[in-house]
Design an enzyme around this catalytic site. Sequence first.
Site, PDB file in Angstrom:
ATOM      1  N   ASP A   8       0.841  -1.191   0.000  1.00 57.78           N
ATOM      2  CA  ASP A   8       0.000   0.000   0.000  1.00 57.78           C
ATOM      3  C   ASP A   8       0.881   1.247   0.000  1.00 57.78           C
ATOM      4  OD1 ASP A   8      -2.486   1.545   0.441  1.00 57.78           O
ATOM      5  OD2 ASP A   8      -1.594   1.927   2.394  1.00 57.78           O
ATOM      6  N   ASP A  10      -0.388   5.241   0.720  1.00 54.41           N
ATOM      7  CA  ASP A  10      -0.682   6.260   1.727  1.00 54.41           C
ATOM      8  C   ASP A  10      -0.918   5.621   3.089  1.00 54.41           C
ATOM      9  OD1 ASP A  10      -1.126   8.700   2.885  1.00 54.41           O
ATOM     10  OD2 ASP A  10      -2.840   9.237   1.655  1.00 54.41           O
ATOM     11  N   LYS A 180      -9.010  -3.035  -3.640  1.00 51.60           N
ATOM     12  CA  LYS A 180      -8.860  -3.686  -2.333  1.00 51.60           C
ATOM     13  C   LYS A 180     -10.092  -3.420  -1.469  1.00 51.60           C
ATOM     14  CE  LYS A 180      -5.185  -1.221  -1.567  1.00 51.60           C
ATOM     15  NZ  LYS A 180      -4.017  -0.592  -0.945  1.00 51.60           N
TER      16      LYS A 180
END
Length: 256
Positions: A8, A10, A180
């Site tokens: 991922d 952020d 996701k």
Amino acid sequence: MYKGYLIDLDGTIYRGSEPIPAGRRFVEQLQARQIPFLFLTNNTTKTPETVANRLTNEFSIHVDPETVYTATLATIDYMNDAAKGKKVFVIGEPGLIDPILAAGYVWDAENPDYVVVGLDTDVTYEKFVTATLAIQKGATFIGTNPDKNIPTERGLLPGAGSVIAMVEASTQQKAIYIGKPEAIIMDKAVEILNMKKSEVLMVGDNYTTDILAGINNGIDSLLVLSGFTQKEDIPTLPVPPTYLVDSLDEWSFNEV
């Protein structure tokens, strides 16, 4: 132990405009060990080139655009696999619309094969009308990602999931979600790495997207407490992540 990593952005590699130094060191370790990885993001407002340039210019993380797999790219891959047609109507921003058109899809607001809905900060009632009517005529309804909110310095603002929910309400149809924690983006990401799910680790800061993406799809997960999910949340999680660290500096790489 793991031959590939899904990471991922952020909250894991950076927080907004703030760098997370451990995130940069984590990526550098992967590069030094020549371990393949993909940055996996639900953000459809930025192209992989834009993301890679930002990582380089703002965070001194030097990667190629090919290491960035967005919900936009996963949406295109899904439509290509479905092979229903090439006509599309999109609620979204240029980071979603431009790549879809560049992939050979043709804009058709009247009778599209697909209606794709993502985050659009300039969304209008008329866009909702167009999407609703097209879906009622039989267009396949795709939602880029289920994120109801996006964290900002102003607070939690409406995300793509909130925009998609409006169309779900007006059509009384459930969208096909791509990002996701859904299987579509995860299966494609593992396929791109050309690995088995057992060989891959999903790394992220958000339990409801990153970690559930691993749990729901048979992929081991590493939750880092540098962003969305906090330490006090851990006792209430229904299924724990495979691994938990306060910082990515704590992760011990094993030789592949």
